[in-house]
Design a protein around this motif. Sequence first.
Motif, PDB file in Angstrom:
ATOM      1  N   GLN A 151       1.076  -1.383  -0.228  1.00  0.00           N
ATOM      2  CA  GLN A 151       0.210   0.037   0.011  1.00  0.00           C
ATOM      3  C   GLN A 151       0.499   0.999  -0.458  1.00  0.00           C
ATOM      4  N   THR A 155      -1.582  -2.489   7.501  1.00  0.00           N
ATOM      5  CA  THR A 155      -2.561  -2.110   7.274  1.00  0.00           C
ATOM      6  C   THR A 155      -3.127  -0.902   7.443  1.00  0.00           C
ATOM      7  N   GLN A 187      -0.887   3.923   8.214  1.00  0.00           N
ATOM      8  CA  GLN A 187      -0.158   4.221   7.071  1.00  0.00           C
ATOM      9  C   GLN A 187       0.131   5.828   6.903  1.00  0.00           C
TER      10      GLN A 187
END
Length: 200
Positions: free
Chosen positions: A54, A180, A185
């Motif tokens: 990500q 995540t 993040q």
Amino acid sequence: MLSFFRVTFRWASAALLVALSVVDVSPASAATAVHKKVYLLRGLTNVLSPGIDQLNEELHRRNVDVTIANHAFSDSLASEAIEGCKSGRFGSIVLVGHSLGASAAASMAEQLQRAGLHVALIVTIDPVTKIVVPSNVHLLRNYFLSSGVGTVVERSGQFHGTLQNVDMGKSEYGHVSLTTAPVVQNQALRDILTANSSCR
């Protein structure tokens, strides 16, 4: 006619001086921004660190120079980082790793230290082995699950940077899903984008 040219010349000279005072033409301003290089290191397999992927996607969207790899390639990546810093191709180095990738990030920092170079930022996510942050690191932020396999990062005696251990042990996340977590993040992305201390 001669006086006309004198007046015109003086007026043009004054206009040029004003323009130069507004536009900074010093060498420092003409230099390009520091080139930041980010290394993202996955854990044991390439499918158990989804948050690393990500971050990779988000950094690419922002045109950040990023390399993503398995932790097993950290030695060759360290060599690349050392060469890039010494040649001036890289101005700042950022290391991010999950699980065994966290240990690999610290190992890369140690190799850079032996080469006399610095690391702007390390982000570690749930490291599973003991890590002692080397003294050439400006900032290390460690996210770990005290209720799981994760460990705190320790400071070396010569370390004078910033070390923050963030215990995520009371959350609903596990070793894989922690990568995540929005708080991880978002803060990691902010830290990466603002990290700019020189590697030399």
